[in-house]
Write a protein that holds these residues in place. Structure first.
Motif, PDB file in Angstrom:
ATOM      1  N   SER A 199       0.863  -1.177   0.000  1.00 42.49           N
ATOM      2  CA  SER A 199       0.000   0.000   0.000  1.00 42.49           C
ATOM      3  C   SER A 199       0.896   1.221   0.000  1.00 42.49           C
ATOM      4  O   SER A 199       2.068   1.153   0.383  1.00 42.49           O
ATOM      5  N   LEU A 200       0.361   2.334  -0.448  1.00 40.29           N
ATOM      6  CA  LEU A 200       1.138   3.557  -0.509  1.00 40.29           C
ATOM      7  C   LEU A 200       1.666   3.932   0.867  1.00 40.29           C
ATOM      8  O   LEU A 200       2.826   4.302   1.015  1.00 40.29           O
ATOM      9  N   ILE A 201       0.821   3.830   1.877  1.00 33.43           N
ATOM     10  CA  ILE A 201       1.252   4.232   3.212  1.00 33.43           C
ATOM     11  C   ILE A 201       2.370   3.316   3.727  1.00 33.43           C
ATOM     12  O   ILE A 201       3.331   3.781   4.324  1.00 33.43           O
ATOM     13  N   ARG A 202       2.297   2.024   3.451  1.00 26.41           N
ATOM     14  CA  ARG A 202       3.373   1.125   3.883  1.00 26.41           C
ATOM     15  C   ARG A 202       4.674   1.449   3.155  1.00 26.41           C
ATOM     16  O   ARG A 202       5.739   1.473   3.769  1.00 26.41           O
ATOM     17  N   LEU A 203       4.587   1.698   1.858  1.00 27.56           N
ATOM     18  CA  LEU A 203       5.780   2.079   1.092  1.00 27.56           C
ATOM     19  C   LEU A 203       6.407   3.345   1.664  1.00 27.56           C
ATOM     20  O   LEU A 203       7.626   3.418   1.865  1.00 27.56           O
ATOM     21  N   LYS A 204       5.582   4.335   1.936  1.00 29.70           N
ATOM     22  CA  LYS A 204       6.092   5.620   2.404  1.00 29.70           C
ATOM     23  C   LYS A 204       6.633   5.539   3.824  1.00 29.70           C
ATOM     24  O   LYS A 204       7.627   6.182   4.151  1.00 29.70           O
ATOM     25  N   VAL A 205       5.989   4.765   4.674  1.00 27.35           N
ATOM     26  CA  VAL A 205       6.465   4.612   6.051  1.00 27.35           C
ATOM     27  C   VAL A 205       7.826   3.924   6.057  1.00 27.35           C
ATOM     28  O   VAL A 205       8.763   4.373   6.737  1.00 27.35           O
ATOM     29  N   ILE A 206       7.961   2.853   5.301  1.00 26.02           N
ATOM     30  CA  ILE A 206       9.244   2.149   5.243  1.00 26.02           C
ATOM     31  C   ILE A 206      10.304   3.046   4.617  1.00 26.02           C
ATOM     32  O   ILE A 206      11.444   3.108   5.092  1.00 26.02           O
ATOM     33  N   HIS A 238       7.233  13.543   8.599  1.00 24.84           N
ATOM     34  CA  HIS A 238       7.954  13.303   7.351  1.00 24.84           C
ATOM     35  C   HIS A 238       6.973  13.136   6.194  1.00 24.84           C
ATOM     36  O   HIS A 238       7.176  13.700   5.112  1.00 24.84           O
ATOM     37  N   LEU A 239       5.903  12.382   6.415  1.00 25.62           N
ATOM     38  CA  LEU A 239       4.905  12.178   5.368  1.00 25.62           C
ATOM     39  C   LEU A 239       4.170  13.475   5.032  1.00 25.62           C
ATOM     40  O   LEU A 239       3.893  13.747   3.870  1.00 25.62           O
ATOM     41  N   LEU A 240       3.880  14.280   6.051  1.00 20.21           N
ATOM     42  CA  LEU A 240       3.234  15.571   5.790  1.00 20.21           C
ATOM     43  C   LEU A 240       4.158  16.482   4.998  1.00 20.21           C
ATOM     44  O   LEU A 240       3.703  17.215   4.110  1.00 20.21           O
ATOM     45  N   ASP A 241       5.463  16.440   5.293  1.00 20.11           N
ATOM     46  CA  ASP A 241       6.429  17.233   4.530  1.00 20.11           C
ATOM     47  C   ASP A 241       6.454  16.827   3.066  1.00 20.11           C
ATOM     48  O   ASP A 241       6.772  17.635   2.191  1.00 20.11           O
ATOM     49  N   LEU A 242       6.149  15.569   2.776  1.00 19.18           N
ATOM     50  CA  LEU A 242       6.102  15.069   1.401  1.00 19.18           C
ATOM     51  C   LEU A 242       4.726  15.280   0.763  1.00 19.18           C
ATOM     52  O   LEU A 242       4.458  14.767  -0.316  1.00 19.18           O
ATOM     53  N   ASP A 243       3.852  16.020   1.438  1.00 18.86           N
ATOM     54  CA  ASP A 243       2.484  16.273   0.971  1.00 18.86           C
ATOM     55  C   ASP A 243       1.667  14.997   0.843  1.00 18.86           C
ATOM     56  O   ASP A 243       0.886  14.827  -0.094  1.00 18.86           O
TER      57      ASP A 243
END
Length: 123
Positions: A48-55, A76-81
């Motif tokens: 999932s997108l969130i799993r990819l981004k978290v890792i 970090h995720l908010l900084d990446l929009d």
């Protein structure tokens, strides 16, 4: 005579392709995502997108010798929009932790499990 290489909006500058514009020039990032996908699959998890981004956030933090807790990953995720709720990030971290992909450290920060790191760095 029609030329498919020329834009049809009246301008005379040739359009840049997705390859030229940088969309796909981040070859390392695409390969990184593919490795993360394989990692998730090896642990029996769907991608999932969130799993990819978290890792990816945890990998980025580890490369710069920083540690991230839930708030750090969320920030970090908010900084990446990537507008995900704090609760969603926390639940993904808990799930990845329960599956053994990441570990919760004594200081409440998260890091990739050594087995997961080894899998990601295989060539």
């Amino acid at each position: 005579m029609y030329n498919s290489q020329l834009p049809t909006d009246g301008s005379h500058a040739p359009k840049r392709s997705a390859m030229d514009s940088g969309v796909f020039s981040q070859r390392g990032e695409r390969n990184g995502n593919e490795r993360i996908r394989l990692l998730l699959k090896s642990f029996g998890l769907r991608t999932s997108l969130i799993r990819l981004k978290v890792i990816d956030a945890l990998l980025t933090a580890a490369e710069s010798e920083r540690s991230l807790g839930v708030r750090g990953v969320h920030g970090h995720l908010l900084d990446l929009d990537i507008p995900l709720s704090f609760l969603s990030v926390r639940e993904v971290l808990k799930r990845l932790c329960s599956e053994g992909v990441i570990t919760l450290n004594a200081d409440k920060s998260y890091s990739l499990h050594p087995h997961a790191v080894a899998m990601l760095h295989r060539d």
